[in-house]
Structure formats: structure tokens, C-alpha cells
Scaffold this active site. Structure first.
Site: not given
Length: 382
Positions: A48, A352, A355
């Protein structure tokens, strides 16, 4: 290790790791004058941290937090599948070489002549079967391990070059391969199952070997220039700081980070660098670079003013108040009701809670390209 209501917390953390959403194609940014034409294409692998939308090319599930703003707000104006407010390291690198943003490899009707992004949220270095054999299958959401992503590259080869002759190797020799970050989700498997950090240490030799094997497979395909990133300092991220709130947990006096988790990350990176040194000796025709995520994040905390960030303990830009001062709440994650983004994401390094912001990724990308974040810069002076 597990805190109160651990199952609920682990489910929330796992959902955070799974989120990604896409609602846009690859945009062509203006070419940089720094090093245009240095590579014919860039091929990116990972999780991610560098996923540009592979998870959602077949549709956007409504429950995924990153299917909604404020994800993507800073650069694109809408969610793109990137777990950030804007561009990622790989986006900045593509721009550096005058290339378009790499399209997700699963994108329909996309051109991959100048590169592809095989990264997908939840990816691990090791295949799912490895975790299933160790009773960790339920805590691994593996949508494409490193080896699966390499197979996706092989599947794509006929559209890139003629694999029956040396054409593909000649083409790949003129491309940049970004291999990772890998390892974070592998280690989350035991951690989110409530196991002690020593269980994650047991996985480390397998993870390092998996990354090393993946690099060798890419070299066999013809890759000559590869950058292999290490992991970030896990103990500095709001998600872990919120999960591990036992007063006995040791925090760094200057960083506020969980010391034993940062030590764990450091050990992984040291082992990875040794493995890459062995690969360099074994494959003298390849240039294998180490990409440092660890050092810049520590610097973001210790010297925030140098990067334009606020001086504060690790704190998510996008989130909601929770346990501790980290603006991270598993019941109101970024993109969900109750959460909101800070007024100026460029002043934060954590987006967040797990990340990074576009601003942080930009600093890291420049450090990989020109130094000092790595054992050698991608862009070599002539």
C-alpha cells in the site's frame, strides 16, 4: 502484547491495511528537466505504500475508506487508489525521468510501454501458503505477494517486448525496477494476531530470503538497475502507538516512538542490506541500490522544521481523536464518518496513521534519486 478489546482493534487495523480505491487513470505529469530519458520505463512492486489502484481496478467497494475523500485531495482532487493525500515515492520518481505516472498493472486499456505499477495493498514478501502453515492465514490478507507480482510482469511481457529473443532483456536493462517496500505486512501477520514481537523476528530470515529471491528473479528477466527499499520505523506510526499503550512500553525520549519496534525495523533493514551486498557480489552486472525509508521518517520527527513539518509527537494528519495524542482511532479512520484531515497536509509526515503524506513521500523520493536516503543515489552524475 494485546490490549483490551484486541480482536476489535485488530480487525480495525486490518481493514486500514486493506483500504485502497481508484477513480482515475494514469495522468502524464510535466517532464522534469533533471534527468529526462534516463530510463525507458519504470516497473514498481510493493504494497500500500506504492499501490496506485491495483486493488480496485474491477470496481470500488463502498466500504473501503480510501474510496472517499480526503484521500487524493492534495494532488489529484479525488481518490486514485493511493493511500495518501497525493503522490507516492514512485510517482515522484516517474516524474523525475519525464515518464507518465505508472498505470496499475491490472488497469484496463492502459499503455505499459513506459512502465507499470504491480504493487497492491496488503502485499507480502512471502506467499499466503507460508502463513497458512503457521496458523496465520486469518491475519494475512495477501492480494499479491512479491512472487505473484513478478508473475504479473511475466504475463505482461508479450505486450512489452518479444520474449522469444533477447529483446526483453535488452528492454529491461534500460528500465528501473523498484522492489518494495516488502515485509511490513508479513510482520503484521503475527502482530495483529496478538502474538509477541519475537514471533515476528522468527519470520525475518524468511522475509529477507523472499525479497532476495525476488530480486534475483527480476535480474534473470533482464533487470540491471534495481532499488530495494527497507521498512519504515514501525514504532513511530500512530497505528502501533495506539495499539501498544501499556505503560511498560519503552518510548524514545526525543521521538516518542516505541523503541523495541524501531529496533525490530532496524534489524530487518540491516539484514536486507547484507543480503543486497551478497547479491551485488553475485551479480556484478546489476546495480542494486538500497532505498531508505527508516532514516527520513526519524528525521521528520527529530528535525521537522528542515522539511516544513510541525514539531510534534507522531500524529496522523487525517483521523480522529483516540487513545493517546496520535489522532488515530480505529472506529473513525481516515475517510470514515467522524474523521477529518488537518488543514495543511504539507505540515505533517503521517497521513492516516500508517501511510505517509505526499510531502513526506516527496522528500524520500528526492533522497533516493539524489541522496542521501540510500546507499547510492539512483541518478548518477556523469
Amino acid at each position: 502484547m494485546a490490549t483490551a478489546h484486541a480482536p476489535q482493534r485488530r480487525r480495525g487495523v486490518l481493514l486500514l491495511l486493506l483500504v485502497a480505491a481508484a477513480r482515475g487513470g494514469a495522468a502524464r505529469p510535466p517532464a522534469s528537466a533533471a534527468a529526462p530519458g534516463r530510463y525507458r520505463a519504470v516497473f514498481n512492486f510493493g504494497d500500500s505504500l506504492v499501490d496506485a489502484g491495483n486493488l480496485v481496478t474491477d470496481g470500488i467497494p463502498d466500504y473501503l475508506a480510501t474510496a472517499r475523500l480526503p484521500y487524493g485531495q492534495t494532488y489529484f482532487g479525488y481518490p486514485t487508489g493511493r493511500c495518501s493525500d497525493g503522490r507516492l515515492v514512485v510517482d515522484f520518481i516517474a516524474q523525475e525521468f519525464g515518464l507518465p505516472f505508472l498505470p496499475p498493472s491490472k488497469a484496463k486499456n492502459a499503455s505499459f510501454a513506459q512502465g507499470a505499477n504491480f504493487a497492491i495493498t496488503g502485499a507480502t514478501a512471502l506467499d499466503t501458503e507460508f502463513f497458512q502453515k503457521r496458523g496465520l492465514g486469518k491475519t494475512v490478507w495477501n492480494s499479491g505477494s512479491l512472487f505473484t507480482q513478478i508473475q504479473w510482469l511475466r504475463d505482461l511481457k508479450p505486450s512489452l517486448c518479444n520474449s522469444e529473443i533477447p529483446e526483453c532483456k535488452e528492454f529491461f536493462a534500460k528500465c528501473l525496477f523498484i522492489v518494495g517496500e516488502f515485509g511490513g505486512n508479513d510482520y503484521n501477520a503475527p502482530l495483529f494476531a496478538g502474538k509477541d514481537l519475537k514471533e515476528a523476528y522468527k519470520l525475518m530470515p524468511h522475509v529477507i530470503q523472499g525479497i532476495s529471491d525476488g530480486v534475483e528473479q527480476l535480474i534473470a528477466e533482464g533487470a540491471k538497475d534495481l532499488i530495494v527499499p527497507g521498512v519504515m520505523p514501525l514504532g513511530c506510526f500512530p497505528v502501533y502507538l495506539t495499539m501498544y499503550t501499556d505503560p511498560k512500553e519503552g518510548h524514545g525520549s526525543r521521538t516518542g516512538c516505541l523503541k523495541r519496534f524501531n529496533t525490530f525495523s532496524w534489524v530487518h533493514n540491516a539484514m536486507l542490506k547484507r543480503a543486497l551486498e551478497k547479491l551485488c557480489a553475485k551479480h556484478p552486472g546489476a546495480r542494486i541500490m538500497y532505498g531508505d525509508y527508516f532514516t527520513p521518517v526519524i528525521q521528520f520527527i527529530l528535525q521537522p522544521e528542515k522539511f516544513g513539518f510541525y514539531k510534534q509527537l507522531p500524529r496522523a494528519c487525517c483521523g480522529a481523536p483516540g487513545r493517546g495524542p496520535y489522532n488515530f482511532n480505529l472506529t473513525a479512520k481516515c475517510g470514515e464518518p467522524g474523521a477529518s484531515a488537518c488543514a495543511d497536509p504539507t505540515s505533517h509526515w503521517s497521513w492516516d496513521g500508517i501511510h505517509l503524506t505526499e510531502a513526506a513521500y516527496g522528500h524520500i523520493a528526492r533522497g533516493w534519486l539524489h541522496g542521501p536516503f540510500g546507499d547510492q543515489p539512483i541518478v548518477q552524475s556523469s
